[in-house]
Design an enzyme around this catalytic site. Structure first.
Site, PDB file in Angstrom:
ATOM      1  N   ASP A  33       0.848  -1.190   0.000  1.00  0.00           N
ATOM      2  CA  ASP A  33       0.000   0.000   0.000  1.00  0.00           C
ATOM      3  C   ASP A  33       0.888   1.245   0.000  1.00  0.00           C
ATOM      4  O   ASP A  33       1.866   1.330   0.738  1.00  0.00           O
ATOM      5  CB  ASP A  33      -0.916  -0.014   1.234  1.00  0.00           C
ATOM      6  CG  ASP A  33      -2.072   0.958   1.085  1.00  0.00           C
ATOM      7  OD1 ASP A  33      -3.222   0.508   0.995  1.00  0.00           O
ATOM      8  OD2 ASP A  33      -1.811   2.185   1.054  1.00  0.00           O
ATOM      9  N   ASN A  94     -12.910  -3.473   2.576  1.00  0.00           N
ATOM     10  CA  ASN A  94     -13.804  -2.326   2.708  1.00  0.00           C
ATOM     11  C   ASN A  94     -14.834  -2.395   1.593  1.00  0.00           C
ATOM     12  O   ASN A  94     -14.513  -2.730   0.449  1.00  0.00           O
ATOM     13  CB  ASN A  94     -13.028  -1.006   2.616  1.00  0.00           C
ATOM     14  CG  ASN A  94     -12.211  -0.733   3.869  1.00  0.00           C
ATOM     15  OD1 ASN A  94     -12.665  -1.013   4.979  1.00  0.00           O
ATOM     16  ND2 ASN A  94     -11.017  -0.201   3.694  1.00  0.00           N
ATOM     17  N   VAL A 103     -10.922   2.765  -3.610  1.00  0.00           N
ATOM     18  CA  VAL A 103     -10.599   2.169  -4.909  1.00  0.00           C
ATOM     19  C   VAL A 103     -11.640   1.089  -5.177  1.00  0.00           C
ATOM     20  O   VAL A 103     -11.776   0.136  -4.396  1.00  0.00           O
ATOM     21  CB  VAL A 103      -9.174   1.585  -4.940  1.00  0.00           C
ATOM     22  CG1 VAL A 103      -8.896   0.981  -6.312  1.00  0.00           C
ATOM     23  CG2 VAL A 103      -8.140   2.659  -4.604  1.00  0.00           C
ATOM     24  N   HIS A 107     -10.342  -5.657  -3.287  1.00  0.00           N
ATOM     25  CA  HIS A 107      -8.995  -5.847  -2.745  1.00  0.00           C
ATOM     26  C   HIS A 107      -9.097  -6.230  -1.286  1.00  0.00           C
ATOM     27  O   HIS A 107     -10.012  -5.809  -0.581  1.00  0.00           O
ATOM     28  CB  HIS A 107      -8.140  -4.583  -2.902  1.00  0.00           C
ATOM     29  CG  HIS A 107      -8.768  -3.332  -2.358  1.00  0.00           C
ATOM     30  ND1 HIS A 107      -9.733  -2.638  -3.054  1.00  0.00           N
ATOM     31  CD2 HIS A 107      -8.587  -2.672  -1.194  1.00  0.00           C
ATOM     32  CE1 HIS A 107     -10.112  -1.587  -2.338  1.00  0.00           C
ATOM     33  NE2 HIS A 107      -9.442  -1.584  -1.192  1.00  0.00           N
ATOM     34  N   HIS A 109      -6.961  -6.102   2.216  1.00  0.00           N
ATOM     35  CA  HIS A 109      -5.812  -5.521   2.930  1.00  0.00           C
ATOM     36  C   HIS A 109      -5.211  -6.577   3.865  1.00  0.00           C
ATOM     37  O   HIS A 109      -5.951  -7.249   4.601  1.00  0.00           O
ATOM     38  CB  HIS A 109      -6.252  -4.353   3.813  1.00  0.00           C
ATOM     39  CG  HIS A 109      -6.801  -3.157   3.106  1.00  0.00           C
ATOM     40  ND1 HIS A 109      -6.086  -1.974   2.963  1.00  0.00           N
ATOM     41  CD2 HIS A 109      -8.006  -2.928   2.531  1.00  0.00           C
ATOM     42  CE1 HIS A 109      -6.839  -1.079   2.339  1.00  0.00           C
ATOM     43  NE2 HIS A 109      -8.009  -1.629   2.062  1.00  0.00           N
TER      44      HIS A 109
HETATM   45  P1  AMP Z   1      -9.738   1.135   0.357  1.00  0.00           P
HETATM   46  O1  AMP Z   1      -9.875   2.298   1.309  1.00  0.00           O
HETATM   47  O2  AMP Z   1     -10.132  -0.169   0.987  1.00  0.00           O
HETATM   48  O3  AMP Z   1     -10.419   1.392  -0.972  1.00  0.00           O
HETATM   49  O4  AMP Z   1      -8.188   0.998   0.099  1.00  0.00           O
HETATM   50  C1  AMP Z   1      -7.520   1.496  -1.009  1.00  0.00           C
HETATM   51  C2  AMP Z   1      -6.064   1.500  -0.659  1.00  0.00           C
HETATM   52  O5  AMP Z   1      -5.332   1.685  -1.848  1.00  0.00           O
HETATM   53  C3  AMP Z   1      -5.654   2.631   0.309  1.00  0.00           C
HETATM   54  O6  AMP Z   1      -5.102   2.050   1.478  1.00  0.00           O
HETATM   55  C4  AMP Z   1      -4.620   3.407  -0.507  1.00  0.00           C
HETATM   56  O7  AMP Z   1      -3.553   3.890   0.283  1.00  0.00           O
HETATM   57  C5  AMP Z   1      -4.167   2.389  -1.520  1.00  0.00           C
HETATM   58  N1  AMP Z   1      -3.637   2.934  -2.767  1.00  0.00           N
HETATM   59  C6  AMP Z   1      -4.163   3.916  -3.542  1.00  0.00           C
HETATM   60  N2  AMP Z   1      -3.402   4.135  -4.625  1.00  0.00           N
HETATM   61  C7  AMP Z   1      -2.370   3.251  -4.544  1.00  0.00           C
HETATM   62  C8  AMP Z   1      -1.237   2.971  -5.363  1.00  0.00           C
HETATM   63  N3  AMP Z   1      -1.000   3.636  -6.506  1.00  0.00           N
HETATM   64  N4  AMP Z   1      -0.375   1.998  -4.972  1.00  0.00           N
HETATM   65  C9  AMP Z   1      -0.587   1.315  -3.822  1.00  0.00           C
HETATM   66  N5  AMP Z   1      -1.641   1.535  -3.009  1.00  0.00           N
HETATM   67  C10 AMP Z   1      -2.524   2.488  -3.362  1.00  0.00           C
END
Ligand code: AMP
Length: 120
Positions: A33, A94, A103, A107, A109
């Protein structure tokens, strides 16, 4: 919400933007992340199938059950490889606005490397 093939994880999967990959196979990739919430913070992401992926847990159907099982098992294997098995770790999906999903590509975490405290 319909799947947006231009979301950031789709771009990572197509190598259009960089990521620090720690694992990949035919079905999933895992990368660090960019804004870690724990000493180890890895995201496990299903690859695109015919250009799409589930946008969130809420978008999953019965047809995704086996894939989601493999996603969780892949995450536990990565957690072990990263040395988290003994101390423990947290797996988090999430889904939607109240969970803070940013995003919209499914995914999982993996969080670990310290005592994480209560979930919320
Ligand atoms: P969520 O809040 O569950 O949608 O998590 C999305 C995660 O993606 C967050 O923890 C962000 O920090 C992570 N994220 C966003 N852009 C990138 C990226 N380019 N590379 C790695 N992680 C990312």
């Amino acid at each position: 919400m319909p799947y947006d093939p231009d979301n950031v994880f789709a771009k990572i999967l197509r190598d259009e933007i960089p990521s620090t990959r720690v694992y990949e196979d035919d079905e999933f990739i895992a990368f660090r992340d960019v804004a870690p919430s724990a000493p180890t913070h890895i995201l496990v992401v299903p690859r695109l199938v015919e250009g799409v992926a589930p946008a969130s847990p809420a978008a999953l159907t019965e047809a995704d059950a086996a894939m989601v099982g493999r996603l969780v098992l892949t995450a536990t294997r990565i957690a072990s490889e990263q040395g988290l098995a003994e101390g423990g770790y947290r797996l988090v999906f999430n889904s939607g606005e109240d969970a803070g999903q940013t995003v919209h590509h499914l995914h999982l975490h993996i969080l670990g490397g310290k005592a994480l405290g209560p979930v919320a």
